[in-house]
Enzyme design. Structure first.
Site, PDB file in Angstrom:
ATOM      1  N   GLU A  47      31.730 -60.908 -27.752  1.00 33.54           N
ATOM      2  CA  GLU A  47      30.457 -61.641 -27.781  1.00 33.54           C
ATOM      3  C   GLU A  47      30.639 -62.899 -26.952  1.00 33.54           C
ATOM      4  O   GLU A  47      31.726 -63.501 -26.947  1.00 33.54           O
ATOM      5  CB  GLU A  47      30.078 -62.019 -29.217  1.00 33.54           C
ATOM      6  CG  GLU A  47      28.791 -62.845 -29.267  1.00 33.54           C
ATOM      7  CD  GLU A  47      28.251 -63.112 -30.660  1.00 33.54           C
ATOM      8  OE1 GLU A  47      29.006 -62.963 -31.646  1.00 33.54           O
ATOM      9  OE2 GLU A  47      27.069 -63.476 -30.766  1.00 33.54           O
ATOM     10  N   CYS A 241      25.375 -62.220 -32.975  1.00 31.44           N
ATOM     11  CA  CYS A 241      24.060 -62.861 -33.137  1.00 31.44           C
ATOM     12  C   CYS A 241      23.318 -63.033 -31.819  1.00 31.44           C
ATOM     13  O   CYS A 241      22.096 -63.168 -31.822  1.00 31.44           O
ATOM     14  CB  CYS A 241      24.224 -64.197 -33.821  1.00 31.44           C
ATOM     15  SG  CYS A 241      24.781 -64.031 -35.519  1.00 31.44           S
ATOM     16  N   ASN A 372      22.242 -55.879 -35.039  1.00 27.22           N
ATOM     17  CA  ASN A 372      23.554 -56.463 -35.363  1.00 27.22           C
ATOM     18  C   ASN A 372      23.613 -56.702 -36.864  1.00 27.22           C
ATOM     19  O   ASN A 372      23.630 -55.758 -37.629  1.00 27.22           O
ATOM     20  CB  ASN A 372      23.788 -57.738 -34.546  1.00 27.22           C
ATOM     21  CG  ASN A 372      25.055 -58.459 -34.971  1.00 27.22           C
ATOM     22  OD1 ASN A 372      26.096 -57.824 -35.126  1.00 27.22           O
ATOM     23  ND2 ASN A 372      24.990 -59.751 -35.194  1.00 27.22           N
ATOM     24  N   GLU A 373      23.561 -57.967 -37.284  1.00 26.78           N
ATOM     25  CA  GLU A 373      23.609 -58.234 -38.722  1.00 26.78           C
ATOM     26  C   GLU A 373      22.178 -58.333 -39.237  1.00 26.78           C
ATOM     27  O   GLU A 373      21.717 -59.411 -39.589  1.00 26.78           O
ATOM     28  CB  GLU A 373      24.369 -59.532 -38.980  1.00 26.78           C
ATOM     29  CG  GLU A 373      25.865 -59.359 -38.934  1.00 26.78           C
ATOM     30  CD  GLU A 373      26.622 -60.621 -39.325  1.00 26.78           C
ATOM     31  OE1 GLU A 373      26.005 -61.703 -39.412  1.00 26.78           O
ATOM     32  OE2 GLU A 373      27.836 -60.514 -39.537  1.00 26.78           O
TER      33      GLU A 373
END
Ligand code: AHR
Length: 656
Positions: A47, A241, A372-373
């Site tokens: 990331e 994120c 993602n989350e």
């Protein structure tokens, strides 16, 4: 088995310096196969956080090369007397929406110069060639451009000059290479405009020539090498994120990250202002490392690509914006198009784009992450629409779904139930927890359902303080706890098919999040103890998990010994990983239960240090480093003294 003569030969049971108090006895059954280990088992998660891409692996040395940062001259210092109007930022607006701003320089009598500070300075290597380039246009020729590399004392340590000769409305690219004459840890770059006239400039760029595979405009070779050395099974990218964005306008959009770099629209990096105590106002995503380069990187290092795409939801820790369900179509189309970009024939629209970028052969994408989350019913609703469309067109692509932010709790329970009902392919579980949690959860998957979704441990790292604390350390304590946990993942390789530590990179002066697997400065990069744990597992992946039975001795249960056993069918080797996560030295015995036993000389790789607080640093990059040796073992028994807080990988040829 070929034994390196240079390695110290140690009689396993007589290593000095120990007073082993306890003994653990295991039986290994190399012929009792429990599961196949997937080639994807140990991978990496990239990331752009902590200056991972810009200022990190993407080797561009000029910060704000296209004047698109919030403050157009951020990173630049204009030298000399300021004369109003001589340096202007112009905005082409609609003519070039991807890269609207450029710099107009007017030179009358005195030369104009500007200095770029780089990303925390520029690492400059004596003798190395540097490749400068820029875009320009001018009505008349008349300006000379000189460039200089400067060291910390502002002394010139490399220079070149060029005269732009093309005239007219069109933009032209000019390139110039020159060598650095001296080293600088925190160098700078100066551009001087002299002569007389007006010139428009954009994309002022400088790259070292020693990039990975020598690619122009490429990646930092030392950082890629550390990834390649892991022999990862996959590369998960680009987040994290940043996939979600602070709001939907700053979500990651892969289509804006491909094609010529000057046409890639830069956006603010979500980590620019995410951490109030680690603000990075000059942190942007220029996308010089974009989706094409990610696929190429994965291919280069023999890993499968695992792109994660936005699912129509912005980060739920930030704005939590969601796209209305009836407007999700463009997001789903992006996912479908990505598969075509990666795998499509060169005659398909997106396959053609890939071919034009230099890769006519497919990238052979096999997996895709949706979200993602993300969590809650809003995620499941959107995911169902993605899944329907993706499975209809590409049933062969495995979809990775979010298991949320935590390995337990309400969010996790909800997602786990819903995803299992959906018969998800792969659930991406994240655990940022204390080292103690990792030790207590080595058996997490022992009782998981053996059918249904597979598990991807997509982000994890032991937090020696607490999540998002700036005091978390990449020390031996965290590394050993992770190693113990990984033996649990390995034992459950029938359902856990992938795992990746997070985050991957951090610049020692530009990080927002700690701990991180690999730390760098402008010139050097080093692996943490956690990196070496990953390396020991990934480099000794094997092909099948085999049965390992522990003799239950009451007083030694919970003694901090964790182990897993695998075989490599190709090399016919038995590989045992054993961790002593206790404060005392201990003896372990592995009785090998096969007919002809094992070769009586085994390879041993051990990772340890004197204190749980020990870390690697730029100055001492290998303070904690796997030590290789060869040990004598018996035909049916391996006996080993384990130092406190240590990881060991034993590799021995099977005689059957
Ligand atoms: O790895 C850092 C962050 O942790 C990732 O961006 C996110 O997915 C997780 O919360």
């Amino acid at each position: 088995m070929a034994i390196k003569q240079s390695l110290p030969l140690i009689f396993a049971a007589t290593i000095t310096g120990f007073s082993a108090a306890a003994q653990s006895v295991f039986t290994v059954q190399p012929n009792q196969i429990k599961a196949e280990i997937q080639a994807t088992m140990w991978g990496v998660f990239f990331e752009d956080i902590n200056m991972g891409a810009d200022g990190g692996i993407y080797a561009e040395m000029i910060k704000n090369r296209s004047f698109e940062f919030y403050k157009p001259l951020m990173g630049w210092t204009v030298e000399g007397k300021k004369v109003e109007g001589e340096l202007l930022i112009l905005n082409r607006g609609d003519v070039n929406t991807a890269n609207p701003r450029f710099l107009r320089v007017q030179v009358q009598k005195e030369a104009k110069s500007m200095v770029n500070e780089g990303f925390k300075g520029m690492g400059i290597k004596a003798g190395l060639r540097y490749d400068f380039s820029f875009l320009y246009r001018q009505a008349n020729a008349g300006i000379k451009i000189q460039v200089e590399l400067l060291n910390e004392l502002n002394e010139v340590i490399g220079k070149g000059e060029v005269i732009p000769t093309s005239v007219g409305d069109k933009w032209h690219k000019l390139e110039l290479s020159f060598n650095a004459t001296a080293h600088a840890q925190k160098g700078k770059f100066r551009i001087i405009f002299s002569g007389a006239g007006v010139i428009d400039v954009d994309m002022i760029s400088l790259f070292p020539s020693d990039t990975w595979k020598g690619r122009k405009g490429g990646l930092r070779a030392d950082m890629v090498q550390l990834l390649a050395d892991l022999k990862p099974g996959f590369v998960r990218f680009p987040g994290g994120c940043i996939v979600e964005g602070h709001d939907l306008s700053t979500r990651y959009q892969w289509k804006k990250t491909i094609g010529p770099v000057e046409e890639r629209t830069l956006i603010i990096n979500r980590w620019n202002n995410q951490m109030a105590n680690r603000l990075a106002p000059d942190y942007y995503q220029t996308f010089g490392l974009g989706f094409y380069e990610y696929f190429q990187l994965a291919e280069d290092i023999g890993a499968q690509a695992l792109p994660i795409l936005n699912c129509g939801m912005a980060c739920q820790f930030n704005t939590a914006e969601v796209v209305p369900l009836d407007q999700l179509e463009p997001y789903i189309q992006d996912a479908l198009d990505l598969i075509e970009f990666a795998n499509g024939d060169v005659k398909t629209p997106w396959g053609k784009v890939r071919a034009q970028m230099g890769h006519p052969n497919p990238f052979n994408l096999k997996m895709l992450g949706v979200g993602n989350e993300n969590w809650g019913p809003q995620y499941i609703e959107r995911l169902k629409l993605f899944t329907k469309a993706l499975k209809a067109k590409y049933p062969e692509i495995k979809l990775v779904n979010s298991g949320g932010t935590d390995p337990d709790g309400e969010r996790f329970e909800y997602l786990n139930t819903e995803l299992r009902k959906m018969n998800a392919d792969i659930i991406d579980e994240h655990y940022y927890r204390k080292p103690e949690w990792f030790l207590q959860n080595t058996a997490r998957y022992d009782n998981y359902p053996r059918t249904g979704p597979k598990i991807f441990a997509g982000e994890y790292a032991a937090q020696t303080d607490k999540v998002v604390s700036v005091n978390n350390k990449n020390n031996l304590k965290s590394a050993i706890a992770e190693a113990a946990f990984l033996t649990g993942l390995e034992r459950n390789a029938d359902i856990v098919i992938m795992a990746s530590y997070a985050p991957l990179f951090a610049h020692v002066e530009g990080w927002q999040w700690t701990p991180d697997l690999i730390w760098v400065d402008n010139l050097k990069a080093y692996g943490t103890p956690n990196y070496y744990v990953q390396k020991l597992f990934a480099n000794n992946r094997g092909t099948h998990v085999v049965n390992l039975i522990r003799k239950e001795i009451k007083e030694t249960v919970g003694d901090g010994i964790y182990a897993s056993a695998i075989i490599d069918k190709q090399s016919n080797e038995l590989i045992i990983k054993v961790v002593n996560a206790s404060e005392k030295a201990q003896e372990v015995i592995f009785n090998v239960d096969n007919k002809k036993g094992i070769q009586t000389i085994a390879k041993l790789n051990s990772l340890s240090s004197n204190s749980l607080d020990d870390e690697n640093t730029i100055a001492k990059p290998k303070q904690i480093f796997p030590e290789e040796s060869v040990i004598k073992v018996k035909k049916h028994q391996i006996a080993l003294q384990l130092k406190q807080n240590s990881l060991h990988v034993i590799k021995v040829k099977l005689m059957d």
